[in-house]
Design an enzyme around this catalytic site. Structure first.
Site, PDB file in Angstrom:
ATOM      1  N   ASP A 229       0.821  -1.200   0.000  1.00  0.00           N
ATOM      2  CA  ASP A 229       0.000   0.000   0.000  1.00  0.00           C
ATOM      3  C   ASP A 229       0.865   1.263   0.000  1.00  0.00           C
ATOM      4  O   ASP A 229       1.898   1.319   0.662  1.00  0.00           O
ATOM      5  CB  ASP A 229      -0.853  -0.032   1.285  1.00  0.00           C
ATOM      6  CG  ASP A 229      -1.929   1.029   1.312  1.00  0.00           C
ATOM      7  OD1 ASP A 229      -2.812   0.984   0.441  1.00  0.00           O
ATOM      8  OD2 ASP A 229      -1.885   1.903   2.197  1.00  0.00           O
ATOM      9  N   GLU A 257       1.260  -0.109  -4.803  1.00  0.00           N
ATOM     10  CA  GLU A 257       0.217   0.845  -5.187  1.00  0.00           C
ATOM     11  C   GLU A 257       0.825   2.237  -5.193  1.00  0.00           C
ATOM     12  O   GLU A 257       1.137   2.788  -4.147  1.00  0.00           O
ATOM     13  CB  GLU A 257      -0.947   0.795  -4.186  1.00  0.00           C
ATOM     14  CG  GLU A 257      -2.048   1.773  -4.527  1.00  0.00           C
ATOM     15  CD  GLU A 257      -2.337   2.788  -3.426  1.00  0.00           C
ATOM     16  OE1 GLU A 257      -3.285   3.559  -3.590  1.00  0.00           O
ATOM     17  OE2 GLU A 257      -1.621   2.837  -2.408  1.00  0.00           O
ATOM     18  N   ASP A 328     -10.806   1.451  -4.749  1.00  0.00           N
ATOM     19  CA  ASP A 328     -10.562   2.891  -4.615  1.00  0.00           C
ATOM     20  C   ASP A 328     -11.238   3.715  -5.699  1.00  0.00           C
ATOM     21  O   ASP A 328     -11.361   4.926  -5.563  1.00  0.00           O
ATOM     22  CB  ASP A 328      -9.047   3.169  -4.640  1.00  0.00           C
ATOM     23  CG  ASP A 328      -8.373   2.741  -3.344  1.00  0.00           C
ATOM     24  OD1 ASP A 328      -9.042   2.796  -2.295  1.00  0.00           O
ATOM     25  OD2 ASP A 328      -7.208   2.336  -3.391  1.00  0.00           O
TER      26      ASP A 328
END
Ligand code: NOJ
Ligand code: CA
Ligand code: CA
Length: 707
Positions: A229, A257, A328
């Site tokens: 992340d 990400e 997201d």
């Protein structure tokens, strides 16, 4: 020689498809773990809805029926036990203990069972891991952190223990204390709180070990990879050292990400590209273009150019990670406003699965899952609806199965054969395997394409449509919103490397080479040195990276079978035993004026590619790099913009590495010593280090004088 059977080990990620699951929203396999903050009516999107690891394990046959081979699970670590900002941490991104599993989701035993059961069905588990931050600093549990149940600190206590790092100017201890991110570049991007989440100081040796040990627990329990992340908000040098230690467990598949919605050339994209040379990233910058072109309006010709430009940036474009929907962004079917939205969704889904890169299918895309209540986060996370008999499921399954056998999908290049506003044909080739993807979002057309395929008739994998090739010209009919995939799987006689997993490595680490034409035995040469072969078959080789005397960033990997040798593939090499190090020097050492960014490059593999430097409020330039402990090195400074040629500044700096902070000097005579932020390991005597440092310093002076 003892060869490890590959079935027991790892598989080449490019030949697989990832299925992304938000654990709380998938399937409730154990109702006794649902409270607190549970909404059995599944109407409040910010509460727990009951999904757990047992539920996921129960549904593995369903997931396997889609032909996918990797399951990316939302973060599983223990999250805060309070609401914060009006939400429960049902999503898993608000960790309090990196050594424990969230009790709403289950136990370590449940995780290991999921891994075992997935393995029986030919799948493996990728864990979403969140090392940038713990949980909200100003609400809920206020950044509370536990080490396997033992309280460590929270954001307020940590403020009291924090001091200003003299080189970065950041107040820090376990966390950074630099407010929220207000400028989305430079120092704040990495050293301030992302959306109010307590930002870790990964260079604190305790934090570094704690986060590494937490991830190791998943690797030791059988995870085959990680989705990391918020990599944009951490120092790349720390991530490199973190990954290298994880790779000591085996050839894991790690991707990051890096949130950036557009592929425009900018410093930000440059950073993404730099990161991608260490680990693949989710292809977030091209996703909006795909959704706009299929879900709204837009030219396929423009899209084809955008995508070709984008993929040309990467050393390993095929290891990048493609997705259409995610937790997201607004789901395609919630965003698209067209009568033919479902047909366009099928096209976009099929494109995501045929572009260079590993596809991710977001849970429920196969069953057209949307939310009636809203669009983006949290409404893109409805409760799963199970249906694997749809056309979307057919597309996913067919292309996932084709990917296992057609290496052009896994490793092929990417070339547009023809494109206009509504028609696009692209070809992908890997040795004797080929793929032709054609699509039409306008009125029906008859297409004639110049294609060097052997004469004959070909059947599309998805619907059985026909294409005939005669004298190098292909003819086919394409209806409105048609999408076809034609393919050839010829025999590959010469060794050909498609990928290396992972593509960063240090000596002793195992890497998996994927490709074709490897036969049943041979040799692998890395940077001119023969590597120890651990297993070998015609499409996969597992080797141990040898020690190579090199100061280069990238080494060639070559597979030799008999008298035939493959073209070289690239491996980013690190000297070994690397630790994350803060490299800093006083800004007064740069006494010439310059514009643009300052870069550093040095005489170690780790420093062979230029690293940009940040300037601190305390008058230092700094960066973080993984470096081999106990090493002396020199480095040069450069200036320039990320996309241009770098100009040497003719400034040489010297360092000696014996701690996590190295202050570079302009003379090798003074050996850099540990500084204030370094914690001496308890019970260890610093004298031997001091002597070694002084001896090396003296050796350097003699060496310099001789030279
Ligand atoms: C990105 C994740 O995908 C998102 O869902 C999360 O809220 C943030 N990072 C913060 O962890
Ligand atoms: Ca449950
Ligand atoms: Ca950070």
């Amino acid at each position: 020689m003892l060869l490890v059977p590959l079935a027991e080990a790892y598989s080449v990620p490019e030949r697989g498809v990832v299925y992304q699951v938000m654990v709380d929203r998938f399937y409730d396999g154990n109702q006794s773990n649902n409270e607190p903050f549970y909404d059995p009516t599944h109407t409040s999107y910010r509460l727990y809805w009951g999904g757990d690891l047992e539920g996921l394990t129960e549904k593995l046959d369903y997931i396997a029926s889609l032909g996918v081979s990797m399951i990316w699970v939302s973060p599983l670590n223990d999250n805060i036990n309070k609401m914060a900002h009006g939400s429960a941490p049902y999503h898993g991104y608000w960790t309090r203990d990196y050594k424990r599993i969230e009790e709403h989701f289950g136990t370590w035993k449940d995780f290991r069972e999921l891994v075992e059961e997935a393995k029986k069905r030919g799948m493996c588990v990728i864990v979403d891991y969140v090392p940038n931050h713990s949980n909200p600093a100003m609400d809920g549990e206020f950044g509370a952190l536990y080490d396997n149940g033992t309280f460590v600190t929270d954001y307020y206590r940590d403020t009291r223990n924090a001091s200003v790092n003299p080189y970065t100017g950041i107040r820090e201890d376990i966390y950074h204390h630099n407010g929220n991110i207000f400028t989305w570049s430079g120092v704040p991007l990495k050293y301030a709180n992302l959306f109010g989440l307590a930002d870790f100081n990964q260079l604190n040796p305790w934090v570094d070990s704690y986060l590494t040990e937490g991830a190791m627990l998943f690797a030791d329990s059988g995870a085959c990879g990680f989705r990391i992340d918020a990599v944009k908000h951490m120092e790349l040098g720390w991530l490199e050292a973190f990954y290298l230690r994880l790779y000591s467990k085996g050839p894991l598949f790690i991707y990051g990400e890096y949130y950036s919605l557009s592929p425009e050339r900018s410093d930000d994209l440059h950073e993404l590209y730099r990161y991608s040379n260490v680990s693949p990233v989710l292809n977030i910058p091209i996703r909006e273009d795909i959704v706009r072109t299929f879900g709204f309006v837009g030219s396929l010709e423009t899209l084809s150019r955008t995508l070709e430009d984008y993929y040309s940036l990467f050393v390993y474009p095929n290891k990048q990670v493609n997705f259409l929907d995610s937790h997201d962004l607004v789901r395609f079917l919630n965003a698209a406003k067209r009568d033919d939205a479902v047909e366009r969704f099928h096209m976009a889904l099929a494109l995501t699965m045929t572009l260079p890169g590993i596809p991710v299918i977001y849970y429920g895309d196969e069953s057209y899952l949307v939310s009636k209540d809203g669009k983006g986060d949290p409404y893109n996370r409805p409760m799963m609806a199970f249906n694997n008999t749809t056309e979307a499921a057919h597309i996913i399954r067919t292309l996932a199965e084709l990917r296992k056998t057609n290496d052009a999908l896994a490793f092929g290049d990417f070339r547009t054969v023809y494109a206009n506003y509504s028609v696009w044909a692209f070809e992908r080739t890997f040795g004797s395997h080929r793929l032709l993807v054609v699509m039409n979002k306008g009125s029906p057309v008859g297409l004639t394409l110049n294609l060097g395929w052997p004469d004959g008739k070909y059947r599309d994998a998805l619907y059985g449509a026909e294409m005939s090739v005669s004298d190098g010209r292909a003819s086919l009919e394409l209806g409105r919103n048609g999408f076809y995939v034609f393919h050839i799987e010829g025999e590959q006689k010469e060794p050909l490397i498609g990928s290396v997993t992972p593509y960063i490595a240090q000596p002793g680490q195992r890497i998996l080479i994927g490709g074709a034409g490897f036969g049943s035995s041979g040799r692998v040469i890395i940077g001119g040195v023969e590597a120890r072969v651990l297993s070998w078959n015609s499409t996969e080789i597992l080797v141990e990276v040898p020690e190579v005397k090199s100061q280069k960033a990238w080494l060639d990997v070559v597979v030799k079978t008999g008298r035939k040798a493959s073209e070289p593939a690239k491996l980013r090499y690190y000297s070994g035993n690397d630790i994350p190090v803060l490299l800093a020097f006083n800004a007064s050492l740069v006494n010439v004026s310059f514009s643009g960014t300052l870069w550093i490059r040095g005489n170690l593999s780790e420093l062979a590619e230029p690293r940009p430097l940040l300037k601190s409020s305390t008058g230092y330039y700094f960066t973080v790099a993984p470096l081999p402990n106990g090493t002396a090195f020199s480095a040069e400074l450069y200036t320039g913009s990320p996309w241009g040629e770098l100009e040497p500044l003719n400034v040489t700096l010297y360092g000696f590495l014996n701690s996590t902070v190295v202050v570079l000097r302009d003379e090798p005579s003074i050996v850099a010593m540990p500084t204030t932020t370094v914690q001496k390991p308890t019970g260890e005597n610093a004298l031997p280090y001091l002597l070694v440092a002084l001896l090396l310093g003296a050796a350097l002076i003699i060496w310099k004088k001789r030279g």
